[in-house]
Design a protein around this motif. Structure first.
Motif, PDB file in Angstrom:
ATOM      1  N   LEU A 151      47.844  -7.504  25.665  1.00 56.61           N
ATOM      2  CA  LEU A 151      46.941  -6.444  25.277  1.00 56.61           C
ATOM      3  C   LEU A 151      45.512  -7.180  25.265  1.00 56.61           C
ATOM      4  CD1 LEU A 151      46.221  -3.551  24.490  1.00 56.61           C
ATOM      5  CD2 LEU A 151      47.122  -4.355  22.136  1.00 56.61           C
ATOM      6  N   ALA A 152      44.628  -6.635  25.802  1.00 64.82           N
ATOM      7  CA  ALA A 152      43.162  -7.149  25.544  1.00 64.82           C
ATOM      8  C   ALA A 152      42.431  -5.937  25.156  1.00 64.82           C
ATOM      9  CB  ALA A 152      42.643  -7.906  26.675  1.00 64.82           C
ATOM     10  N   VAL A 153      41.524  -6.069  24.081  1.00 66.63           N
ATOM     11  CA  VAL A 153      40.764  -5.174  23.794  1.00 66.63           C
ATOM     12  C   VAL A 153      39.408  -5.280  23.371  1.00 66.63           C
ATOM     13  CG1 VAL A 153      40.564  -3.452  21.726  1.00 66.63           C
ATOM     14  CG2 VAL A 153      42.759  -3.998  22.450  1.00 66.63           C
ATOM     15  N   TRP A 154      38.409  -4.805  24.154  1.00 64.17           N
ATOM     16  CA  TRP A 154      37.009  -4.770  24.342  1.00 64.17           C
ATOM     17  C   TRP A 154      36.545  -4.383  22.914  1.00 64.17           C
ATOM     18  CZ3 TRP A 154      32.129  -2.832  23.426  1.00 64.17           C
ATOM     19  CH2 TRP A 154      31.073  -3.377  23.863  1.00 64.17           C
ATOM     20  N   SER A 155      35.666  -5.107  22.348  1.00 68.66           N
ATOM     21  CA  SER A 155      34.777  -4.439  21.058  1.00 68.66           C
ATOM     22  C   SER A 155      33.545  -4.944  21.059  1.00 68.66           C
ATOM     23  CB  SER A 155      35.574  -5.167  19.863  1.00 68.66           C
ATOM     24  OG  SER A 155      34.847  -4.673  18.562  1.00 68.66           O
ATOM     25  N   PHE A 195      40.945  -6.021  12.848  1.00 65.98           N
ATOM     26  CA  PHE A 195      41.869  -5.531  13.798  1.00 65.98           C
ATOM     27  C   PHE A 195      43.017  -6.779  14.241  1.00 65.98           C
ATOM     28  CE2 PHE A 195      42.319  -4.839  18.661  1.00 65.98           C
ATOM     29  CZ  PHE A 195      43.265  -3.748  18.570  1.00 65.98           C
ATOM     30  N   GLU A 196      42.376  -7.884  14.175  1.00 60.67           N
ATOM     31  CA  GLU A 196      43.348  -9.098  14.338  1.00 60.67           C
ATOM     32  C   GLU A 196      44.456  -8.880  13.383  1.00 60.67           C
ATOM     33  OE1 GLU A 196      41.781 -12.852  13.942  1.00 60.67           O
ATOM     34  OE2 GLU A 196      40.488 -12.765  15.718  1.00 60.67           O
ATOM     35  N   GLY A 197      44.228  -8.474  12.251  1.00 53.10           N
ATOM     36  CA  GLY A 197      45.478  -8.281  11.268  1.00 53.10           C
ATOM     37  C   GLY A 197      46.279  -7.230  11.702  1.00 53.10           C
ATOM     38  N   SER A 198      45.650  -6.050  12.217  1.00 49.15           N
ATOM     39  CA  SER A 198      46.575  -4.800  12.790  1.00 49.15           C
ATOM     40  C   SER A 198      47.211  -5.398  13.991  1.00 49.15           C
ATOM     41  CB  SER A 198      45.583  -3.808  13.265  1.00 49.15           C
ATOM     42  OG  SER A 198      44.825  -3.473  12.199  1.00 49.15           O
ATOM     43  N   LEU A 199      46.862  -6.217  15.030  1.00 56.38           N
ATOM     44  CA  LEU A 199      47.757  -6.695  16.024  1.00 56.38           C
ATOM     45  C   LEU A 199      48.727  -7.511  15.479  1.00 56.38           C
ATOM     46  CD1 LEU A 199      45.024  -7.780  18.475  1.00 56.38           C
ATOM     47  CD2 LEU A 199      46.496  -5.856  18.810  1.00 56.38           C
ATOM     48  N   ARG A 200      48.611  -8.390  14.612  1.00 53.95           N
ATOM     49  CA  ARG A 200      49.671  -9.183  13.925  1.00 53.95           C
ATOM     50  C   ARG A 200      50.731  -8.195  13.120  1.00 53.95           C
ATOM     51  NH1 ARG A 200      45.186 -12.599  12.676  1.00 53.95           N
ATOM     52  NH2 ARG A 200      45.219 -14.368  14.098  1.00 53.95           N
ATOM     53  N   ASN A 201      50.416  -7.211  12.566  1.00 54.79           N
ATOM     54  CA  ASN A 201      51.258  -6.430  11.976  1.00 54.79           C
ATOM     55  C   ASN A 201      52.172  -5.468  12.899  1.00 54.79           C
ATOM     56  OD1 ASN A 201      50.378  -7.405   9.584  1.00 54.79           O
ATOM     57  ND2 ASN A 201      48.736  -5.746   9.114  1.00 54.79           N
ATOM     58  N   VAL A 254      36.643 -10.012  22.673  1.00 53.88           N
ATOM     59  CA  VAL A 254      37.585  -9.541  23.302  1.00 53.88           C
ATOM     60  C   VAL A 254      38.940  -9.980  22.144  1.00 53.88           C
ATOM     61  CG1 VAL A 254      39.379  -9.596  25.222  1.00 53.88           C
ATOM     62  CG2 VAL A 254      36.696  -9.457  25.658  1.00 53.88           C
ATOM     63  N   HIS A 255      39.639  -9.063  21.939  1.00 55.21           N
ATOM     64  CA  HIS A 255      40.919  -9.256  21.264  1.00 55.21           C
ATOM     65  C   HIS A 255      41.971  -9.415  21.928  1.00 55.21           C
ATOM     66  CE1 HIS A 255      38.386  -8.772  17.223  1.00 55.21           C
ATOM     67  NE2 HIS A 255      38.143  -7.673  17.696  1.00 55.21           N
ATOM     68  N   LEU A 256      43.073 -10.279  21.628  1.00 60.55           N
ATOM     69  CA  LEU A 256      44.144 -10.543  22.628  1.00 60.55           C
ATOM     70  C   LEU A 256      45.138 -10.467  21.715  1.00 60.55           C
ATOM     71  CD1 LEU A 256      42.045 -12.949  24.358  1.00 60.55           C
ATOM     72  CD2 LEU A 256      43.189 -11.186  25.865  1.00 60.55           C
ATOM     73  N   GLY A 257      46.493 -10.207  22.191  1.00 62.37           N
ATOM     74  CA  GLY A 257      47.679 -10.184  21.619  1.00 62.37           C
ATOM     75  C   GLY A 257      48.705 -10.285  22.772  1.00 62.37           C
ATOM     76  N   VAL A 258      49.915 -11.158  22.631  1.00 64.48           N
ATOM     77  CA  VAL A 258      50.801 -10.881  23.614  1.00 64.48           C
ATOM     78  C   VAL A 258      52.049 -10.293  22.978  1.00 64.48           C
ATOM     79  CG1 VAL A 258      52.461 -12.521  24.809  1.00 64.48           C
ATOM     80  CG2 VAL A 258      50.119 -13.262  24.290  1.00 64.48           C
ATOM     81  N   ARG A 259      52.917  -9.355  23.875  1.00 63.55           N
ATOM     82  CA  ARG A 259      54.036  -8.767  23.137  1.00 63.55           C
ATOM     83  C   ARG A 259      55.245  -9.705  23.295  1.00 63.55           C
ATOM     84  NH1 ARG A 259      57.844  -4.125  26.238  1.00 63.55           N
ATOM     85  NH2 ARG A 259      59.645  -4.544  24.776  1.00 63.55           N
ATOM     86  N   VAL A 281      47.551 -14.063  18.613  1.00 62.80           N
ATOM     87  CA  VAL A 281      46.386 -13.045  18.252  1.00 62.80           C
ATOM     88  C   VAL A 281      45.013 -14.147  18.407  1.00 62.80           C
ATOM     89  CG1 VAL A 281      45.523 -11.359  16.954  1.00 62.80           C
ATOM     90  CG2 VAL A 281      47.985 -11.364  17.389  1.00 62.80           C
ATOM     91  N   ARG A 282      44.308 -13.716  19.141  1.00 65.25           N
ATOM     92  CA  ARG A 282      43.009 -14.471  19.012  1.00 65.25           C
ATOM     93  C   ARG A 282      41.834 -13.657  19.596  1.00 65.25           C
ATOM     94  NH1 ARG A 282      41.702 -16.461  23.911  1.00 65.25           N
ATOM     95  NH2 ARG A 282      43.378 -16.378  25.839  1.00 65.25           N
ATOM     96  N   THR A 283      40.677 -13.862  19.168  1.00 58.91           N
ATOM     97  CA  THR A 283      39.199 -13.315  19.659  1.00 58.91           C
ATOM     98  C   THR A 283      38.459 -14.079  20.366  1.00 58.91           C
ATOM     99  OG1 THR A 283      39.564 -11.904  17.648  1.00 58.91           O
ATOM    100  CG2 THR A 283      37.260 -11.852  18.795  1.00 58.91           C
TER     101      THR A 283
END
Length: 225
Positions: A180-184, A191-197, A218-223, A203-205
């Protein structure tokens, strides 16, 4: 001598399903305005290209990964994705009929005509919040660029996408190991915390400096899986 400044020229103005959308030309730039809020223009595109490249780099080398793009925008992300032969099918979800028209038959075709003609590309006219909750399709990467960021949404309903239930829906449309990649418009530690939760890993930016103000992000997280 009096200085002369470019004045934005409205090319099209429509009442869409979520309010007013406007396409303007300001000098050489094309701009999209939604409900009086500036969304994006054709001035740069570095962060939109990063959105796609960072998602691709975070994948595990799987062949021909499927990409879901949330938002057509000015077309930079789609054009960049189709320029990369490593992507498989590319699905774009855009809720504004006017934006789709501007790309198919209007001024924004100068950015996206080749991308829309790519046989890997399909465009779905739908609200992304509804789409991720209802579709049975799954993808290897989901790139979101529908707001100015998780804390600065175009419409109030979009806020649900960045809440726990919305992030769970995003994870549902991703295959195991999907990204998941989210532009901001600015980095968001919250939001990084929200992705981890929400269960995302790695998770990184990544940031893109801009001429003035805070950098785009760009916020990134892997399922997991």
């Amino acid at each position: 001598m009096t200085a002369v400044y470019d004045t934005p020229v409205v090319l099209d103005r429509r009442d869409g399903p979520y309010g007013e959308v406007v396409l303007r030309r300001h000098g050489a730039l094309l701009q999209i305005i939604a409900n009086g809020c500036f969304l994006m223009d054709t001035s740069d595109g570095r962060s939109e290209r990063l959105l796609v490249d960072a998602a691709r780099a975070a994948l595990d080398g799987r062949p021909a990964p499927g990409l879901l793009l949330g938002g057509l925008g000015v077309g930079f992300s789609l054009a960049h994705a189709t320029a990369d032969p490593r992507w498989g099918r590319i699905t774009v979800v855009e809720r504004e009929p006017a934006v789709i028209d501007w790309h198919r038959d209007g001024p924004l075709a100068e950015v996206s005509a080749g991308a829309l003609a790519d046989p890997r590309t399909s465009v779905v006219e739908a609200d992304l919040v509804t789409y991720v909750n209802e579709t049975s399709d799954t993808f290897d990467a989901l790139c979101l660029d529908i707001d100015n960021g998780p804390g600065w949404t175009v419409t109030e309903d979009n806020g649900s996408l960045y809440a726990p239930a919305g992030l769970a829906a995003c994870a549902r449309v991703l295959r195991p190991g999907g990204v998941l990649a989210v532009w901001s418009a600015e980095p968001s530690p919250e939001f990084e915390g929200s992705l981890r939760n929400a269960g995302f890993r790695q998770v990184r930016t990544e940031e893109v400096p801009v001429a003035r103000g805070v950098p785009d992000a760009v916020h990134l997280g892997v399922r997991p899986g």
